[in-house]
Each structure stands twice: as C-alpha cells, then as structure tokens.
Design a protein around this motif. Sequence first.
Motif, PDB file in Angstrom:
ATOM      1  N   GLY A 226     -47.259 -23.952 -19.617  1.00 33.08           N
ATOM      2  CA  GLY A 226     -48.469 -24.573 -19.078  1.00 33.08           C
ATOM      3  C   GLY A 226     -49.559 -23.547 -18.823  1.00 33.08           C
ATOM      4  O   GLY A 226     -49.295 -22.349 -18.677  1.00 33.08           O
ATOM      5  N   ILE A 227     -50.806 -24.034 -18.748  1.00 28.68           N
ATOM      6  CA  ILE A 227     -51.931 -23.106 -18.611  1.00 28.68           C
ATOM      7  C   ILE A 227     -52.037 -22.522 -17.202  1.00 28.68           C
ATOM      8  O   ILE A 227     -52.794 -21.577 -16.983  1.00 28.68           O
ATOM      9  CB  ILE A 227     -53.255 -23.805 -18.974  1.00 28.68           C
ATOM     10  CG1 ILE A 227     -53.509 -25.004 -18.040  1.00 28.68           C
ATOM     11  CG2 ILE A 227     -53.256 -24.234 -20.424  1.00 28.68           C
ATOM     12  CD1 ILE A 227     -54.879 -25.649 -18.249  1.00 28.68           C
ATOM     13  N   ARG A 228     -51.269 -23.070 -16.244  1.00 25.68           N
ATOM     14  CA  ARG A 228     -51.337 -22.553 -14.884  1.00 25.68           C
ATOM     15  C   ARG A 228     -50.314 -21.447 -14.638  1.00 25.68           C
ATOM     16  O   ARG A 228     -50.332 -20.815 -13.590  1.00 25.68           O
ATOM     17  CB  ARG A 228     -51.121 -23.692 -13.880  1.00 25.68           C
ATOM     18  CG  ARG A 228     -52.246 -24.720 -13.888  1.00 25.68           C
ATOM     19  CD  ARG A 228     -51.971 -25.863 -12.928  1.00 25.68           C
ATOM     20  NE  ARG A 228     -53.053 -26.830 -12.925  1.00 25.68           N
ATOM     21  CZ  ARG A 228     -53.199 -27.796 -13.803  1.00 25.68           C
ATOM     22  NH1 ARG A 228     -52.291 -27.943 -14.767  1.00 25.68           N
ATOM     23  NH2 ARG A 228     -54.230 -28.621 -13.751  1.00 25.68           N
ATOM     24  N   SER A 229     -49.442 -21.219 -15.598  1.00 22.25           N
ATOM     25  CA  SER A 229     -48.437 -20.164 -15.456  1.00 22.25           C
ATOM     26  C   SER A 229     -49.057 -18.802 -15.776  1.00 22.25           C
ATOM     27  O   SER A 229     -49.933 -18.679 -16.636  1.00 22.25           O
ATOM     28  CB  SER A 229     -47.265 -20.444 -16.402  1.00 22.25           C
ATOM     29  OG  SER A 229     -46.376 -19.344 -16.430  1.00 22.25           O
ATOM     30  N   TRP A 230     -48.577 -17.759 -15.100  1.00 17.92           N
ATOM     31  CA  TRP A 230     -49.092 -16.413 -15.333  1.00 17.92           C
ATOM     32  C   TRP A 230     -48.575 -15.815 -16.634  1.00 17.92           C
ATOM     33  O   TRP A 230     -49.225 -14.954 -17.243  1.00 17.92           O
ATOM     34  CB  TRP A 230     -48.677 -15.483 -14.179  1.00 17.92           C
ATOM     35  CG  TRP A 230     -47.166 -15.307 -14.068  1.00 17.92           C
ATOM     36  CD1 TRP A 230     -46.311 -16.069 -13.330  1.00 17.92           C
ATOM     37  CD2 TRP A 230     -46.374 -14.328 -14.730  1.00 17.92           C
ATOM     38  NE1 TRP A 230     -45.013 -15.645 -13.492  1.00 17.92           N
ATOM     39  CE2 TRP A 230     -45.026 -14.559 -14.340  1.00 17.92           C
ATOM     40  CE3 TRP A 230     -46.646 -13.280 -15.600  1.00 17.92           C
ATOM     41  CZ2 TRP A 230     -43.972 -13.790 -14.805  1.00 17.92           C
ATOM     42  CZ3 TRP A 230     -45.600 -12.506 -16.064  1.00 17.92           C
ATOM     43  CH2 TRP A 230     -44.284 -12.758 -15.665  1.00 17.92           C
ATOM     44  N   TRP A 233     -50.770 -16.211 -19.989  1.00 13.71           N
ATOM     45  CA  TRP A 233     -52.027 -15.456 -19.877  1.00 13.71           C
ATOM     46  C   TRP A 233     -51.768 -13.952 -19.939  1.00 13.71           C
ATOM     47  O   TRP A 233     -52.546 -13.207 -20.548  1.00 13.71           O
ATOM     48  CB  TRP A 233     -52.740 -15.828 -18.577  1.00 13.71           C
ATOM     49  CG  TRP A 233     -53.274 -17.230 -18.582  1.00 13.71           C
ATOM     50  CD1 TRP A 233     -52.783 -18.303 -17.896  1.00 13.71           C
ATOM     51  CD2 TRP A 233     -54.387 -17.715 -19.333  1.00 13.71           C
ATOM     52  NE1 TRP A 233     -53.513 -19.428 -18.171  1.00 13.71           N
ATOM     53  CE2 TRP A 233     -54.515 -19.101 -19.048  1.00 13.71           C
ATOM     54  CE3 TRP A 233     -55.283 -17.122 -20.221  1.00 13.71           C
ATOM     55  CZ2 TRP A 233     -55.498 -19.890 -19.618  1.00 13.71           C
ATOM     56  CZ3 TRP A 233     -56.277 -17.906 -20.793  1.00 13.71           C
ATOM     57  CH2 TRP A 233     -56.376 -19.274 -20.494  1.00 13.71           C
ATOM     58  N   THR A 415     -53.913 -26.120 -25.054  1.00 14.42           N
ATOM     59  CA  THR A 415     -54.556 -25.822 -23.780  1.00 14.42           C
ATOM     60  C   THR A 415     -55.539 -26.928 -23.390  1.00 14.42           C
ATOM     61  O   THR A 415     -55.591 -27.354 -22.227  1.00 14.42           O
ATOM     62  CB  THR A 415     -55.298 -24.464 -23.863  1.00 14.42           C
ATOM     63  OG1 THR A 415     -54.359 -23.448 -24.195  1.00 14.42           O
ATOM     64  CG2 THR A 415     -55.955 -24.130 -22.543  1.00 14.42           C
ATOM     65  N   ALA A 419     -55.260 -29.405 -20.155  1.00 12.57           N
ATOM     66  CA  ALA A 419     -56.316 -29.446 -19.149  1.00 12.57           C
ATOM     67  C   ALA A 419     -56.919 -30.843 -18.991  1.00 12.57           C
ATOM     68  O   ALA A 419     -57.487 -31.174 -17.952  1.00 12.57           O
ATOM     69  CB  ALA A 419     -57.423 -28.455 -19.526  1.00 12.57           C
TER      70      ALA A 419
END
Length: 473
Positions: A226-230, A233, A415, A419
């Motif tokens: 998921g895009i909220r995981s560090w 990124w 992504t 979102a």
Amino acid sequence: MSATSLRAAWVALAGLSAVFLFEMLDNSILNVALPTIGRDLHASTVALQWVTGAYSVVFGGLMLVFGAIADRYGRRRIMLAGLTLLALAGLATAFVTTAGQLIAVRALMGVAAAMTTPGSAALAFRLFDDDGLRVRAMTFISTIGLVGLAVGPTTGGLVLAIAPWQVLLLVNVPVAVLAIICIRSGIEEDAADGLHRDPVDVLGAVLGTAAIVLALIAPTLFLNEGIRSWLPWTTAAAAVAAAIFFVMRQRIAEYPLLDLRLVARPLVAAGLAYKAAAGLAISGLGYLVTLQLQLDWGWSPARAAVGLLPQVVVLIAGGAFVSPFVRRAGLDRAAWLSAAAVVTGLAVYGTLSRFGYVWVALALVLVAAGMRVVGAVAAVNVLRGLPGNRTTIGAALVDTSSEVTSGAGIAVTGTILAATFTGAIASPSWTAHQSAQFEQAVTIAGLVLTAMAATLVIWALMRTRAVRESVAV
C-alpha cells in the motif's frame, strides 16, 4: 559475410527466434500453473509471487551487465553459455521439492534470459547490412515470441490436464538445445574488430544492477504493502539514489560500463524513449483493462480473455504490416508515428473507456499496433546509432527501458487506484460509489499515463528533429 535475404539466414533466425520464444513463453505458460504449484509445494502467496517475480527481477537487473560483457567477450559465446544454463536450470525443475528451490531455479532462468535476450537482437542486427532486412528479421523474431505469449496460458492449461506442472519448465530444455544447434551452425564467431577489451566497471555494474532491481521490486511493494507503507517508498528512493550514483560513476570512470555519451546520441536516446513509452502503455493499460472487465463490469475470466483478443490479434497478425509500413514511412517517421498511436490509444482509454467496450477495444488496438512497430523499429534505430562493438549493451538498454517503464506503469496505476478507491478492490460486489471511484481512477490513471508517454514521445521527436535540421543547414 552479411546475408542478403531472410531465407539465406533462416538457420540463425530459427535459433534467435527460439531464444525470444523462451523469454515470452516462460512466465505466461507458468502463471496458469501457480495454484497447482502452490498446492504441490505448500507455498505461501508471497512465495508464489516470487516464483514469477524472481525471474523478472533477475532478468531485468542483469541485462545491462551481460550486454556489456557480451560486447567484450563475444555475443555468440555469451548466448551459448546462457542457453546451456537455461537447459540445466530446466532439467533441475524435475528435482524441485520446495518453493525455495523453485524460486532458485527461476532466478537461474532469469540469469539465462539476461545472457541471451540482448544478444538475440544484437546478433540479428549483425546478420544484415540493410536496415530493411534488419527490421524484417526483428519483426519475424518478435512475432514468434508473441505467438508464444498468446498461446502460453492455453497451452499451459492443456498440459496440466495430462501432465505434472514440472513439464511446463522442462520444455525449456528442447528449446535451448534447438537454439544452441541453430546458433552454432548459423552464426559465425564474433570477429575481434567487432568487440572491445575495455575492463569491466565492477562498481558501475553493481550500482546499475541495484538501481534496476530496486526499480522492478518497488511496484510490487506498492501494490502489496500500500502507498501508506514506508517500505515501497524507501525502495523507490533507494532505486533513485542508486541510479544517481550510477550516472555519477559513469561520468568519472575511465572505462564506464555504459558510456553516457553514446546514450545521448539522438538515434539512441529517441529509440529508448519510444520503447519506454510503449512499455509504460502496454503494462498500465493491461492492468487497468483486466480490472475493469472483471471487477467493474463483472465479466468472467473467460469472457475477459475474449475481450483482450483484439490486442492479441494485432500483436500477432500485425507483423505482416510492419515492414511495408516502415518501407513507406522510413525508420524515423515510422518510429514517431507508431509511438503516437500508443499515446492516442492511452488517451482514448482514459477519456472514453467508461462509455463501453468498443472504446476499450479501440484503445487496445491502437496501443498494440503502435507497440508492434516500435518493438522492431526502436531497436534497429538504437543499434544503428551505436558503434559496432557496443550493440549488445544497446540491445540490453532497449529491453531494460521497457522492463523498468512497465514496472512504472503498474506502479502509477496501482498507486492512483489505491488513493482513489475505498474498500477491498477484489471484493466480489461493489457499491455504486465504489464503481464511480473506480471509473474516476481509470480516467486519472489513463490520462497520467498518456501525459507520461506523450512527454517521452515529444522529447524523442524534438531530439531527432533538431539533429535533422542542423544537418540540413
């Protein structure tokens, strides 16, 4: 001595086609067997993902390195070594008893693909002096591979009905043997003046491989974590950092792995940009259309497969029209026209796909038609823009640009979906609000991909046009 027709080089082309067939067939034929493999080897979902992912990551990560090695020590020699490794890895499949062992075998097959695939384009290019014959040869080779890609899932399903899943990978053994026989008899050893002896830039190789591997892993992490995981990124940032350090190293190295001055040549830079735009489009569009047909419109997997047939038909049958089109338009014009078709297809999908399947089909046809031409023309343009002793790393660059931007296409679409869409996207029934969210995500993702691909195409066109104008003056 260069061949004067495809028929005169048929033995060599048969061997090179077998190499490309292996690359295209490998993952497509195995995907249908993943549930069976999972049950047989008691594999987790993550392990099954790496059964296919290990091959792709290793393949994409090592192409530049083996391209550079082949230009130094012989393209034919490295290809034969890679085919031998492929045959041995295929045989090892018969002895696999755990998911970890299968992942290791798949990684070895990825190494074999990295050793052979760039060399297939470089050797096909070397067979002929005439650019028209080069385009025809690469079109023929890619058509064989695309047939394998198209029939892979069906063939895999039929084989599984009568044989164990290991047979799907054991088939690589006769393919490798056929390719070895044809290449040994149909292609001469590399001449010494067609190679170079610069030392291998080991640090550059490590940095380049790290950048590509991390770039290929990041999209999967974005989708899984998921895009909220560090983690995704951080992986993406590490890929960017490795790429920056790689460029810095290539600028100061006495013997760079990749001479950036060669990459900056107009034909090379434009060809890579066109190929990157096509890779971005085909992966992003394929991902979105699959979700739209099955999850948004509720089509069964079989009906969705039929819905994708326009793309398959154009990719396979379109090969007959590539050479006549290139002869009429010329290499440079054919490149930007076909890339423009890719961009148009993305724009059609992003703006009109919500209004019915006919627009989806039109988008699939436009992107497939453009990609069919770009696949052959971009490679020829890149290779004819390079010195003769740098052709294999040039072919590796073409394949790497497509691999990396394919991952970027999936990362961008995934992504945007994450979102925009609320709830579980794989849920069997969506609310009206979720359907509206998905349509919005498709529009945004389609237009973002269009903008990205258009930027690459416009930049490439300006790059080559500026050079033509300076020559005319």
